[in-house]
Design a protein around this motif. Structure first.
Motif, PDB file in Angstrom:
ATOM      1  N   GLN A   1       0.831  -1.205   0.000  1.00  0.00           N
ATOM      2  CA  GLN A   1       0.000   0.000   0.000  1.00  0.00           C
ATOM      3  C   GLN A   1       0.868   1.258   0.000  1.00  0.00           C
ATOM      4  OE1 GLN A   1      -3.124   0.124   2.920  1.00  0.00           O
ATOM      5  NE2 GLN A   1      -4.042   1.902   1.973  1.00  0.00           N
ATOM      6  N   ASP A  20       2.319   1.760  -3.426  1.00  0.00           N
ATOM      7  CA  ASP A  20       1.346   2.333  -4.359  1.00  0.00           C
ATOM      8  C   ASP A  20       1.135   3.827  -4.117  1.00  0.00           C
ATOM      9  OD1 ASP A  20       1.023   0.015  -5.768  1.00  0.00           O
ATOM     10  OD2 ASP A  20      -0.972  -0.450  -4.994  1.00  0.00           O
ATOM     11  N   ARG A  21       1.248   4.265  -2.885  1.00  0.00           N
ATOM     12  CA  ARG A  21       1.148   5.707  -2.612  1.00  0.00           C
ATOM     13  C   ARG A  21       2.263   6.443  -3.328  1.00  0.00           C
ATOM     14  NH1 ARG A  21       0.380   4.345   3.642  1.00  0.00           N
ATOM     15  NH2 ARG A  21      -1.847   3.918   3.609  1.00  0.00           N
ATOM     16  N   GLN A  52      -5.461   4.857 -12.013  1.00  0.00           N
ATOM     17  CA  GLN A  52      -6.390   3.899 -11.409  1.00  0.00           C
ATOM     18  C   GLN A  52      -6.265   2.545 -12.083  1.00  0.00           C
ATOM     19  OE1 GLN A  52      -9.955   6.854 -11.638  1.00  0.00           O
ATOM     20  NE2 GLN A  52     -10.656   4.981 -10.661  1.00  0.00           N
ATOM     21  N   LEU A  74      -2.768   0.796 -11.358  1.00  0.00           N
ATOM     22  CA  LEU A  74      -2.526   0.333  -9.994  1.00  0.00           C
ATOM     23  C   LEU A  74      -3.701  -0.430  -9.381  1.00  0.00           C
ATOM     24  CD1 LEU A  74      -0.742   3.468  -8.493  1.00  0.00           C
ATOM     25  CD2 LEU A  74       0.279   1.464  -9.593  1.00  0.00           C
ATOM     26  N   ARG A  83      -6.450   0.819  -8.209  1.00  0.00           N
ATOM     27  CA  ARG A  83      -6.832   1.573  -7.016  1.00  0.00           C
ATOM     28  C   ARG A  83      -7.988   2.495  -7.369  1.00  0.00           C
ATOM     29  NH1 ARG A  83      -4.756   0.058  -2.058  1.00  0.00           N
ATOM     30  NH2 ARG A  83      -2.655  -0.712  -2.323  1.00  0.00           N
ATOM     31  N   SER A  84      -8.702   2.930  -6.350  1.00  0.00           N
ATOM     32  CA  SER A  84      -9.868   3.790  -6.562  1.00  0.00           C
ATOM     33  C   SER A  84      -9.454   5.215  -6.926  1.00  0.00           C
ATOM     34  CB  SER A  84     -10.728   3.833  -5.300  1.00  0.00           C
ATOM     35  OG  SER A  84     -10.052   4.560  -4.274  1.00  0.00           O
ATOM     36  N   PHE A  94      -8.328   7.050  -3.810  1.00  0.00           N
ATOM     37  CA  PHE A  94      -6.962   6.726  -3.405  1.00  0.00           C
ATOM     38  C   PHE A  94      -5.965   7.543  -4.208  1.00  0.00           C
ATOM     39  CE2 PHE A  94      -2.997   4.351  -3.660  1.00  0.00           C
ATOM     40  CZ  PHE A  94      -2.814   3.880  -2.366  1.00  0.00           C
TER      41      PHE A  94
END
Length: 68
Positions: A25, A28-29, A46, A49, A51-52, A55
């Motif tokens: 996590q 990914d940030r 999005q 990755l 991810r939403s 995010f």
């Protein structure tokens, strides 16, 4: 999404952080910010990755407002 490097060398620093980070996590940030700095749009990040939208936007704006 248009965000520029807050400090010279942030892109290189983020690349190093991505390679060194073991927590998925957190990695990914860092990747969100790196991809934003490369000029990718929210939707492309999005998809890349998985991810939403929230995010992606949350971490891009956190970088914009506070740096790495």
């Amino acid at each position: 999404m248009r965000i520029q490097e807050g400090s010279s060398g942030d892109g290189a620093a983020l690349s190093r952080l991505v390679r060194a980070e073991r927590d998925a996590q957190q990695r990914d940030r860092y990747r969100v910010v790196l991809l934003v700095l490369e000029g990718l749009e929210t939707r492309a990040i999005q998809d890349r990755l998985a991810r939403s939208r929230g995010f992606v936007q949350r971490w891009a704006y956190a970088y914009r407002d506070g740096g790495i």
